[in-house]
Design a protein around this motif. Structure first.
Motif, PDB file in Angstrom:
ATOM      1  N   ASN A  54      26.963  45.928  31.734  1.00 49.99           N
ATOM      2  CA  ASN A  54      28.418  45.874  31.754  1.00 49.99           C
ATOM      3  C   ASN A  54      28.933  45.243  30.463  1.00 49.99           C
ATOM      4  OD1 ASN A  54      28.970  47.007  34.366  1.00 49.99           O
ATOM      5  ND2 ASN A  54      28.113  45.149  35.243  1.00 49.99           N
ATOM      6  N   ALA A  55      30.145  45.608  30.095  1.00 46.11           N
ATOM      7  CA  ALA A  55      30.739  45.123  28.846  1.00 46.11           C
ATOM      8  C   ALA A  55      31.339  43.728  29.032  1.00 46.11           C
ATOM      9  CB  ALA A  55      31.793  46.112  28.350  1.00 46.11           C
ATOM     10  N   THR A  56      30.516  42.802  29.518  1.00 45.36           N
ATOM     11  CA  THR A  56      30.914  41.401  29.673  1.00 45.36           C
ATOM     12  C   THR A  56      30.051  40.577  28.736  1.00 45.36           C
ATOM     13  OG1 THR A  56      29.288  41.018  31.423  1.00 45.36           O
ATOM     14  CG2 THR A  56      31.492  41.747  32.122  1.00 45.36           C
ATOM     15  N   LEU A  57      30.411  39.328  28.551  1.00 48.86           N
ATOM     16  CA  LEU A  57      29.620  38.451  27.697  1.00 48.86           C
ATOM     17  C   LEU A  57      28.195  38.337  28.235  1.00 48.86           C
ATOM     18  CD1 LEU A  57      29.366  36.499  25.329  1.00 48.86           C
ATOM     19  CD2 LEU A  57      30.193  34.684  26.847  1.00 48.86           C
ATOM     20  N   GLU A  58      28.064  38.158  29.553  1.00 48.25           N
ATOM     21  CA  GLU A  58      26.737  38.041  30.156  1.00 48.25           C
ATOM     22  C   GLU A  58      25.956  39.350  30.041  1.00 48.25           C
ATOM     23  OE1 GLU A  58      29.542  37.268  31.782  1.00 48.25           O
ATOM     24  OE2 GLU A  58      29.427  35.101  32.154  1.00 48.25           O
ATOM     25  N   GLY A  59      26.637  40.471  30.249  1.00 46.25           N
ATOM     26  CA  GLY A  59      25.990  41.771  30.144  1.00 46.25           C
ATOM     27  C   GLY A  59      25.469  42.035  28.745  1.00 46.25           C
ATOM     28  N   GLN A  60      26.276  41.693  27.750  1.00 45.62           N
ATOM     29  CA  GLN A  60      25.857  41.914  26.371  1.00 45.62           C
ATOM     30  C   GLN A  60      24.763  40.936  25.950  1.00 45.62           C
ATOM     31  OE1 GLN A  60      26.877  44.805  24.783  1.00 45.62           O
ATOM     32  NE2 GLN A  60      27.490  44.935  26.930  1.00 45.62           N
ATOM     33  N   GLN A  84      22.236  51.771  23.441  1.00 45.21           N
ATOM     34  CA  GLN A  84      23.166  51.073  24.332  1.00 45.21           C
ATOM     35  C   GLN A  84      24.359  51.973  24.572  1.00 45.21           C
ATOM     36  OE1 GLN A  84      24.286  47.262  22.785  1.00 45.21           O
ATOM     37  NE2 GLN A  84      25.411  46.678  24.607  1.00 45.21           N
ATOM     38  N   LEU A  85      24.958  51.867  25.743  1.00 45.83           N
ATOM     39  CA  LEU A  85      26.163  52.638  26.024  1.00 45.83           C
ATOM     40  C   LEU A  85      27.257  52.243  25.043  1.00 45.83           C
ATOM     41  CD1 LEU A  85      26.504  52.573  29.923  1.00 45.83           C
ATOM     42  CD2 LEU A  85      25.452  54.308  28.484  1.00 45.83           C
ATOM     43  N   ALA A  86      28.063  53.215  24.649  1.00 44.89           N
ATOM     44  CA  ALA A  86      29.187  52.929  23.755  1.00 44.89           C
ATOM     45  C   ALA A  86      30.259  52.159  24.523  1.00 44.89           C
ATOM     46  CB  ALA A  86      29.762  54.225  23.208  1.00 44.89           C
ATOM     47  N   HIS A  87      30.933  51.275  23.830  1.00 43.04           N
ATOM     48  CA  HIS A  87      32.029  50.521  24.422  1.00 43.04           C
ATOM     49  C   HIS A  87      33.248  50.706  23.537  1.00 43.04           C
ATOM     50  CE1 HIS A  87      29.324  48.497  27.157  1.00 43.04           C
ATOM     51  NE2 HIS A  87      28.538  48.191  26.142  1.00 43.04           N
ATOM     52  N   GLU A 104      41.835  42.038  23.958  1.00 42.94           N
ATOM     53  CA  GLU A 104      41.342  41.853  22.593  1.00 42.94           C
ATOM     54  C   GLU A 104      39.866  42.180  22.448  1.00 42.94           C
ATOM     55  OE1 GLU A 104      42.379  37.919  21.344  1.00 42.94           O
ATOM     56  OE2 GLU A 104      44.503  38.255  21.735  1.00 42.94           O
ATOM     57  N   GLY A 105      39.066  41.870  23.462  1.00 40.96           N
ATOM     58  CA  GLY A 105      37.641  42.175  23.401  1.00 40.96           C
ATOM     59  C   GLY A 105      37.369  43.673  23.309  1.00 40.96           C
ATOM     60  N   THR A 106      38.105  44.464  24.096  1.00 33.06           N
ATOM     61  CA  THR A 106      37.947  45.922  24.057  1.00 33.06           C
ATOM     62  C   THR A 106      38.383  46.458  22.701  1.00 33.06           C
ATOM     63  OG1 THR A 106      38.323  46.061  26.438  1.00 33.06           O
ATOM     64  CG2 THR A 106      38.620  48.089  25.172  1.00 33.06           C
ATOM     65  N   LEU A 107      39.494  45.955  22.184  1.00 34.67           N
ATOM     66  CA  LEU A 107      39.962  46.397  20.868  1.00 34.67           C
ATOM     67  C   LEU A 107      38.973  46.024  19.770  1.00 34.67           C
ATOM     68  CD1 LEU A 107      43.754  45.516  21.135  1.00 34.67           C
ATOM     69  CD2 LEU A 107      42.752  47.802  20.986  1.00 34.67           C
ATOM     70  N   ALA A 108      38.415  44.817  19.843  1.00 35.34           N
ATOM     71  CA  ALA A 108      37.443  44.381  18.831  1.00 35.34           C
ATOM     72  C   ALA A 108      36.204  45.267  18.863  1.00 35.34           C
ATOM     73  CB  ALA A 108      37.063  42.923  19.067  1.00 35.34           C
ATOM     74  N   GLN A 109      35.715  45.588  20.057  1.00 43.23           N
ATOM     75  CA  GLN A 109      34.537  46.446  20.184  1.00 43.23           C
ATOM     76  C   GLN A 109      34.833  47.847  19.657  1.00 43.23           C
ATOM     77  OE1 GLN A 109      31.455  45.559  21.036  1.00 43.23           O
ATOM     78  NE2 GLN A 109      30.767  47.615  20.614  1.00 43.23           N
ATOM     79  N   ALA A 110      36.014  48.354  19.936  1.00 48.56           N
ATOM     80  CA  ALA A 110      36.388  49.684  19.463  1.00 48.56           C
ATOM     81  C   ALA A 110      36.453  49.722  17.936  1.00 48.56           C
ATOM     82  CB  ALA A 110      37.733  50.100  20.061  1.00 48.56           C
ATOM     83  N   LEU A 111      36.956  48.662  17.334  1.00 53.72           N
ATOM     84  CA  LEU A 111      37.022  48.601  15.871  1.00 53.72           C
ATOM     85  C   LEU A 111      35.631  48.501  15.259  1.00 53.72           C
ATOM     86  CD1 LEU A 111      40.159  46.375  15.242  1.00 53.72           C
ATOM     87  CD2 LEU A 111      39.789  48.707  14.431  1.00 53.72           C
ATOM     88  N   ARG A 112      34.751  47.691  15.865  1.00 59.31           N
ATOM     89  CA  ARG A 112      33.387  47.557  15.345  1.00 59.31           C
ATOM     90  C   ARG A 112      32.606  48.868  15.464  1.00 59.31           C
ATOM     91  NH1 ARG A 112      33.616  42.332  17.678  1.00 59.31           N
ATOM     92  NH2 ARG A 112      32.668  43.106  19.593  1.00 59.31           N
ATOM     93  N   ALA A 113      32.885  49.650  16.507  1.00 57.18           N
ATOM     94  CA  ALA A 113      32.137  50.883  16.744  1.00 57.18           C
ATOM     95  C   ALA A 113      32.832  52.111  16.166  1.00 57.18           C
ATOM     96  CB  ALA A 113      31.915  51.071  18.247  1.00 57.18           C
ATOM     97  N   ARG A 114      33.763  51.895  15.239  1.00 54.76           N
ATOM     98  CA  ARG A 114      34.504  53.052  14.691  1.00 54.76           C
ATOM     99  C   ARG A 114      33.555  53.972  13.933  1.00 54.76           C
ATOM    100  NH1 ARG A 114      35.737  48.572  11.717  1.00 54.76           N
ATOM    101  NH2 ARG A 114      35.600  48.747   9.445  1.00 54.76           N
TER     102      ARG A 114
END
Length: 198
Positions: free
Chosen positions: A143-149, A168-171, A184-194
């Motif tokens: 899951n896309a949580t801190l613990e999951g990652q 790993q699954l894309a987030h 903000e976490g979802t936006l940050a992940q989306a920017l990193r995975a651009r």
């Protein structure tokens, strides 16, 4: 007022996820009206599952056979393993019919706050499966949580000793999601995975 037995049934149903006391009472009334068909079928199905339910020795899925239906299916790609936190995650992914390999259920995720350590999860049995050979890819579907990652990172490090591709699954942005409503976490992940356009 219903009898003590009917109230006990409503109370048992109310403990199920997604059902509160009112929904449970409605479900009990519906079952009572259809006691010859629906109630009888429900009781028989519950008894059968109770008597036959087992945990798969290979992947940790719950089923009425061991190995489970997924592990025993010869049409599955035995070279790919998708690692998930819980059985519910396995069922959700398998319902989509997009992954044709096999699965591995960890039984949770690493959490310092909850005291969940690597030895509390089925990580050792995953490493044993990979060490046995015949695995080309391990997909980390945490899951896309801190613990999951954190769990995914830990497993990826442990898998570095083996000649397997770890993915790993894309987030990031959900389809139909609006930027204004995303955290903000979802936006940050989306920017990193651009990725490049086109």
């Amino acid at each position: 007022m219903a009898s003590q037995e009917i109230e006990a049934l409503a109370g048992a149903l109310a403990r199920l996820p997604g059902l509160g006391p009112r929904s449970a009472r409605r479900a009990v009334l519906w079952l009572i009206k259809r006691r010859e068909t629906a109630l009888t079928q429900l009781v028989e199905a519950l008894a059968t599952v109770r008597d036959r339910l087992v945990e798969c020795d290979t992947c940790g899925n719950v089923d009425t056979s061991n190995p489970c239906g997924i592990c025993a299916d010869p049409r599955r790609d035995s070279r790919a393993i998708c690692v998930v936190e819980e059985v519910a995650d396995l069922w959700a992914l398998d319902r989509a019919h997009l992954f044709t390999g096999r699965y591995h259920v960890l039984g949770g995720r690493l959490s310092a706050l909850e005291g969940v350590r690597p030895e509390d999860l089925a990580i050792a049995s995953l490493l044993d499966r990979v060490a046995a050979g015949g695995i080309d890819e391990v997909v980390l579907a945490m899951n896309a949580t801190l613990e999951g990652q954190t769990t995914a990172h830990y497993i990826a490090e442990r898998l570095e000793a083996f000649p397997v591709r770890v993915t790993q699954l894309a987030h990031g942005l959900p389809v139909g999601g609006e930027l204004d409503y995303l955290d903000e976490g979802t936006l940050a992940q989306a920017l990193r995975a651009r990725r490049p356009v086109g």
